[in-house]
Design an enzyme around this catalytic site. Sequence first.
Site, PDB file in Angstrom:
ATOM      1  N   HIS A 294      32.654  54.080  64.617  1.00 24.23           N
ATOM      2  CA  HIS A 294      32.728  55.523  64.855  1.00 24.23           C
ATOM      3  C   HIS A 294      33.756  56.092  63.883  1.00 24.23           C
ATOM      4  CE1 HIS A 294      33.556  59.336  66.823  1.00 24.23           C
ATOM      5  NE2 HIS A 294      32.606  59.117  67.702  1.00 24.23           N
TER       6      HIS A 294
ATOM      7  N   HIS B 100      42.524  56.028  71.520  1.00 25.66           N
ATOM      8  CA  HIS B 100      43.389  56.278  70.373  1.00 25.66           C
ATOM      9  C   HIS B 100      44.654  57.036  70.767  1.00 25.66           C
ATOM     10  CE1 HIS B 100      40.535  59.612  70.763  1.00 25.66           C
ATOM     11  NE2 HIS B 100      41.325  60.385  70.064  1.00 25.66           N
TER      12      HIS B 100
ATOM     13  N   GLU C 167      45.760  67.391  69.909  1.00 27.73           N
ATOM     14  CA  GLU C 167      44.375  67.841  70.046  1.00 27.73           C
ATOM     15  C   GLU C 167      44.205  68.748  71.266  1.00 27.73           C
ATOM     16  OE1 GLU C 167      42.016  64.332  70.381  1.00 27.73           O
ATOM     17  OE2 GLU C 167      42.714  63.468  68.492  1.00 27.73           O
TER      18      GLU C 167
ATOM     19  N   HIS D  91      45.591  66.769  74.535  1.00 24.80           N
ATOM     20  CA  HIS D  91      46.149  65.435  74.313  1.00 24.80           C
ATOM     21  C   HIS D  91      47.126  65.569  73.161  1.00 24.80           C
ATOM     22  CE1 HIS D  91      42.007  64.698  75.976  1.00 24.80           C
ATOM     23  NE2 HIS D  91      42.767  64.074  76.855  1.00 24.80           N
TER      24      HIS D  91
END
Length: 431
Positions: free
Chosen positions: A286, A329, A335, A359
């Site tokens: 990804h 992650h 974010e 986050h």
Amino acid sequence: MSLTYLTGFNNEHESQALPNALPQGQFSPQQCSYGLYAEQFNSTAFTAPRAQNRRTWLYRIRPSALVGKFQPWPQSQWQTAPIRSQGVTPDPLRWDPLPEPTAPTHFIEGMQTVAANGDAATQVGVATHYYHANRSMEDEYFYNADGELLIVPQQNALLAHTEMGRLQVQPGEILVIPRGVKFQIKLVDGPIRGYVCENYGAPLQLPERGPVGANGYANDRDFLYPSAWFEEREGDFKLLCKFAGTLFQADIKHSPLDVVAWVGRSAPYKYDLSRFNAMNTVTYDHPDPSIFTVLTSPSDSEGTANLDFVIFPPRWMVAEHTFRPPWYHRNLMSEFMGLIEGVYDAKEKGFVPGGMSLHNCMTPHGPEADVFEKASNAELAPQRYQDTMAFMFESRYPFIPTDNALSSTALQSDYAHCWHNLPKLFNSTQR
């Protein structure tokens, strides 16, 4: 309503609502056609390099200086960085859609700050807001001296009347209004809500494509700018503005949307997110979400953005032998996410259209437990992610949530529980 648009990101556009209203061969003649006033509008410094320089010449019925004295205007929900919050936390946060107003509320009245970073006075960082409106702005106009506005509608279309013309924007499209441009927001087909990113830093621009080459991501031609349109209206109006973190109002006896012609590179624009040409893996793993960046506001550290506007649109996933949702992650970048429609592939429960999540820097996050289980055992055939549109405001600076956002009934107290039933799978005797 029939609207006409000019195309191309940050082009030197020109438009006139009356023939020969634009001067030819110079910008500020001794006398302008139709008795108009010439006025230069700059959203970058005069001496900014040519490629980054943004200015527009406006030819208007009255100059912008013709306005009454500004007085403070009470709007406590719209806050400006630096935020002083009592509840700063590294915990992941998520909100349901914020409650709708019960009283008649226009776009500026309905703006609520969720989080912010940086410092507007030093032109660093961004603020994230949520807007509601159940009435149009009629006799009220607004400009923001603190930052550029990136507006992401989530419910129902809005019509922006701006100095340079009109732009109708619906969910699935975005609207960018440069710092200082005067405008008003009208309803088209019912109450509106959505998200706003107030960018204190460098104006948004298209990201570099790097090894992708000449095509892909957001293409210049798909950005739409308004054609010249003007109001010749007199009466008792209010000009609202946001300056140095405070909202003000002043009396004005005419519509400030009286620009008959304009030419330049600094103007409002819109973009249809469905035109984004997504890049993705055709082998394995990804990729980083940076491949979905639509617009970026660079910082003084190369490759580290003041703001990236990133989307997760409908697309194919074909990665082989790969866990396809985003991996778990922890990021240097912080974010702030929103959902325009559908379901986000890493969060199938609890993250609903009109909701938000945060986050922050180094806060671990990733797929909820049920998504992890399903993706770990899924048959890996080509898969179409359909009827979805999530987005992210990503910044190098941590977001500080406001006290209002942290005390809201929409804040989900159990968000972190979505990871609590992740099992221990480790077995040292079995590969």
